[in-house]
Structures are given as structure tokens and as C-alpha cells.
Design an enzyme around this catalytic site. Structure first.
Site, short mmCIF file in Angstrom:
data_model
loop_
_atom_site.label_atom_id
_atom_site.label_comp_id
_atom_site.label_asym_id
_atom_site.label_seq_id
_atom_site.Cartn_x
_atom_site.Cartn_y
_atom_site.Cartn_z
N GLU A 129 32.68 50.00 28.04
CA GLU A 129 33.38 48.74 28.30
C GLU A 129 34.68 48.97 29.09
OE1 GLU A 129 32.45 45.86 28.32
OE2 GLU A 129 33.24 44.52 26.78
N THR A 182 37.67 39.26 35.37
CA THR A 182 38.39 39.51 34.11
C THR A 182 39.85 39.81 34.39
OG1 THR A 182 36.37 40.36 33.11
CG2 THR A 182 38.40 40.92 32.02
#
Lengths: 309, 309
Positions: A129, A182
């Protein structure tokens, strides 16, 4: 033990309205299909059987990095070949990168006789991640591993995840085809927040956790509101206010931005309501001339799992 | 229906570490004893059978103001005579004013055949609390009315209280005899807080609610930490850090400042541990030359209640 396993690894909702960076929920669908095969060749090979042009160099692929972290802790495993068919579109805000990373380590762990705990799998997957988002976040990883409803109570100094059961819920997600990076969605967040708003926010977090654990749907609905993150991200997601209005009118309990967007999720008591809510939200984006996908499915009681050898 | 009832109304812990302005817990002891007697004389008369020299003018007494609010909603009730024997020292930080206000309205409601709901009683008692603290707060009122563990999810536009069961817990409270005015303890709070800290705080709130609802004592212990309010109030309460250190060494699960202080609470699994923890915290204040009281008792499953006619 088999030499190869196929894992389904689910999409996940992170934040869940008021619970920025902390709360998460696993969905039954969509999911990534990840095949992991034992190899005598050291290291990791990644193949993507989907149209998304993701990097296949294992050092730059979320599943690759997660598996390299696992291999460091299990050097006897030698190597893995991985085939990923993404059912979750990258950048949708429903935990696409987390699903691939989790699917890979759950598959590898099955090939190793499940020697690692779920908490250790979270740790490996977070390495993956970090490649995608630049930070070790567990808010999508945790529900993808544990299923149900999760609280990431802490990431440092140690990972502390609370895995809880969710009451029966149907989720409608609309994914408008707009790009929200993001990094951009982090940039718009305020560095400081008024204590008064923060207090209202953790009052909602308390209400939401209590609502999930006592299956109080009305309380869940009242508690989802996000006073801090959604107001900052609202300008990034056209149609959000209208989609919520129509969703509530169609019977949704409540909802908000999924992760850092652009997807919008709504929780519902029944499949029929979730279908109607998905349709109602889709109409908003049709009117705006923005392409979209709608996903409807139940909350998953389990996380990523081996579906066949 | 009787013409007079005696109510025991309990001390309460508000905030509970991370849950500033939101979370609360009811104790079995100490409590205020409140006798409410029906009167044909309109209005409210207050008598205090304790040494605390609190105002007895009903317009300036928390129980008086709460009863006047109730009388507005029940004009047929005409009037009440009230005798209060405070078992909870004013200014201790364990909900002294809330206990008197709640005891009075619970007693009056019993004399009226319990025509008001608990939520309505909260509303009346908050009027009394506003006299004491200058603001309509429900964080001590809610657990005093409902017992157990409470979440004040919202105060405006409507009061929204979630009453939950708490697992078996023994509480040790040390009340050092120093004055901390609620107004002073509000003044030291920052107007703004870093989003990163606020996020850690609501992660703990989520953990604490989950810990209470699943009776996970270790999770409760890990989740109590308050990153925002306690650091600001630490200078107002000498001995706090040492008291916590000794309490944890004596086996406490965790704890913090009770309400706005100066009392310090610690949660414990057993009565024996709670007694040892109370003693250990007391030693800190003996060494500092500060007088103190220690209270030890279980969490109350019920709130204020009529104990005799």
C-alpha cells in the site's frame, strides 16, 4: 499443500464518513482475482490479466512489494508467480491497491500452510500500500484481510486493528469516471481543525461504532456525517451533494465519500433499496454527463480468501 | 402514588480519557440522596442537608433549575419540596451538579407516574447543569440518568444519547483537595487541534466504544489515552502523571482525568485491584502533601433511582 491457489480479495470502504483514516468495511464485490503459484525461482513475478497497465516490476507493484515483504519473513518460500485479474478499477477509492496486495499475501500464506497471522498479513500488505499511496495506511488493508467492520486504532508504534462483525447491510457504490489523485485529496485537508468540530466528529465515530455493534441502523445513519474531511473534498467530487440527496430519498441509511474518492458509497438495509439507491446516484452523473459504474453488494463477513487451488 | 420519594443519584465519569464532551460512565458510589416531596405551594423549595453551602434559591440551584424546567412541562404538578444530601463533593469532577439535577427530576417524575421519558429528563437536568457550568452539557447527565456507558452523540439541534451496557468494571477515583474551576479547565483547551492528533483521538474513541461493547479489557486499556485534552490540563492537576504510573503498576486497566478534574479515575477488572489502585494513587498525594479522598466502586448498570417512598 497445493502449488497454486486462487484468491478473491474484496473491495473495501475506508473512512466511512466520520472515521477518516480509522474505519473500514469489506464488500462482497467487486474483488480482485489473484492466483499465486509457488516457484523454485527466487523472487516474485507479476502478470496482470486486466486492461489497467499497472507496473509489473515487483518492486513497483503493490502485490509484488507485499510479497517481497512476506518473502523476507519466510526466506524458505523461495519465490512466487502471480497472476492478477483486477475486478476493482484502480483509483476508484474502494481499496483497489489494498485488494491486490492483500490477495497476494493471503494466497502466499495459504501456500505456506497459513504460518502467518492475519495481523502479520496486514503488515506485509501495508508495504505494498505504501508504494501506491506513499504512506503505510491500513484502513483498506484491514477490512480486506479481516472482513466485516474494522477499526485501525493505531499504526505506530505497533499496528492495532480491531476486527468487528457488521450487521447485515447492502452497499451501493457509484464510481464516477473522474480522476481524484490520493495525493490531491490529501492536499486539500486542513492541517488543523477546530476542537469543537473534532469533538462532534468523534461523537459520530462513537455513535457509528455503537450503531454497528448493536445493529442500530438509525444510529448508523445519524452517525455517518463527516464534519471535517468531506467538506474539504467536496469540490473534488462534482455531484456528491446531489447523489447523497437522491440516495437518501431512495431509502439509503446514509453514506459519503469512499476513501479519498471519487466513489460515493451508501449503506442500505436491503438489496432492493441498494439497487434503487445505486440507480438514483447514477442518474446524477448521467445528468452531469460523467460516465460512471455502479456496484451493489452486501458487506462481506470474511476478508480475502482462497476460492480454489 | 406516594407523596414523597427518596432518590439515589450517582456520581459519573465524563470524557473517559479520549472521549471529551461525549463519553460517560455511571458509578454505584458516591451518590447524592435527593428527597422530593409533592407540594400544594407553587414552585420549588430547596434545602441542603450537607456542609457545602450551595445556593438554595431554586433559580440558582442546579436541582431547582432542573425542577423548574420540568414544572414548565407539567404545570399541573404545582410544586415540590426538595431535600438534598450531597454524597458527592461539589467541584470534584465526578458529576456532582449533574447528580443533584438528575436526582431531583427523577424523583419528581416518579411522583408524576413517570410521565416523562429518560430523554426528557436529560433535557430538564441539562437546564440545571447550565447553571453550574454555563453550558448545556449532557456528558455527566446522560450516565446519571441511564446508568452504564453513554455516548452523547449530539446536543444540537436535538439531544441524541446512546445508552449502552458496560462490562463489569471497578472504578477507583482519587479526588485531591485542590480547586480546578470548570471555567479554568475550559480556558486551557486549544481552539484548534492538528488533524493528525484528532484522527488518533477518534481512533481511540472507536477502540474504546468497541472495547466496552465487546468486553475487551485490554482494548479498553489501550484506547483510553487522550492526546488532546489531558496534555492541556496536565499542569492544573499536580500528581496526575505519577498517579497514573502507580495505578498502572498496581494493575489498573487505564484511566485519566475525570471530567474537568481534579479527580483522577482508573478502571479495573476487580474490586481488589481497584482498592489497591486507589491506595496507590492516594500515596502520590500524601507525598505531595495534598489532602485527598478515594472512592472505589463498581460501574452502575442503572442510573438515578427511587430507593424508598
Amino acid at each position: 499443500m497445493p502449488d497454486s491457489v486462487l484468491v478473491h480479495s474484496p473491495a473495501t470502504l475506508s473512512n466511512l464518513g466520520c472515521g477518516f483514516d480509522v474505519l473500514g468495511l469489506a464488500l462482497e464485490a467487486p474483488y480482485d482475482a489473484v492466483r499465486v503459484t509457488r516457484s523454485a525461482t527466487p523472487g516474485v513475478r507479476i502478470q496482470h490479466l486486466d486492461p489497467y497497465h499497472l507496473p509489473t516490476d515487483p518492486a513497483h507493484n503493490v502485490a509484488g512489494v507485499a510479497l517481497l515483504a512476506l518473502l523476507k519473513a519466510a526466506p524458505d518460500a523461495v519465490g512466487f508467480d502471480v497472476e492478477i485479474t483486477k475486478g476493482i478499477k484502480p483509483g476508484s477509492g474502494v481499496g483497489s491497491s489494498a485488494a491486490s496486495a492483500v490477495g497476494a499475501v493471503v494466497g502466499a500464506n495459504a501456500l505456506l500452510g497459513n504460518r502467518f497471522s492475519k495481523m502479520e498479513l496486514v503488515d506485509f500488505a501495508m508495504e505494498g500500500e505504501a508504494v501506491a499511496s506513499g504512506a503505510r495506511h491500513a484502513d483498506n488493508i484491514a477490512p480486506a484481510v479481516f472482513g466485516g467492520f474494522t477499526v485501525v486504532r493505531a499504526v505506530t508504534p505497533a499496528i492495532d486493528i480491531v476486527a468487528l462483525a457488521a450487521p447485515p447491510l447492502w452497499v451501493a457504490v457509484v464510481h464516477p469516471q473522474i480522476e481524484v489523485k490520493t495525493s490531491d485529496s490529501r492536499k486539500v485537508l486542513p492541517a488543523d481543525v477546530p476542537l469543537k468540530l473534532a469533538t462532534r466528529q468523534w461523537a459520530n465515530v462513537a455513535g457509528l461504532v455503537a450503531g454497528f455493534l448493536t445493529a442500530d441502523y438509525a444510529l448508523i445513519g445519524r452517525s455517518l456525517d463527516d464534519y471535517i474531511v468531506e467538506p474539504a473534498r467536496l469540490p473534488l467530487i462534482p455531484g456528491l451533494a446531489a447523489a447523497r440527496r437522491r440516495a437518501l430519498a431512495a431509502g439509503a441509511i446514509g453514506g459519503g465519500i469512499s476513501g479519498s474518492g471519487p466513489s460515493i458509497f451508501m449503506l442500505n438495509k436491503t438489496e432492493a433499496t441498494a439497487q434503487a439507491v445505486g440507480t438514483a446516484m447514477g442518474e446524477v452523473f448521467t445528468e452531469l454527463g460523467i460516465e460512471f459504474h455502479v456496484y451493489v453488494g452486501p458487506v462481506a463477513t470474511e476478508g480475502a480468501r482462497v476460492v480454489s487451488a
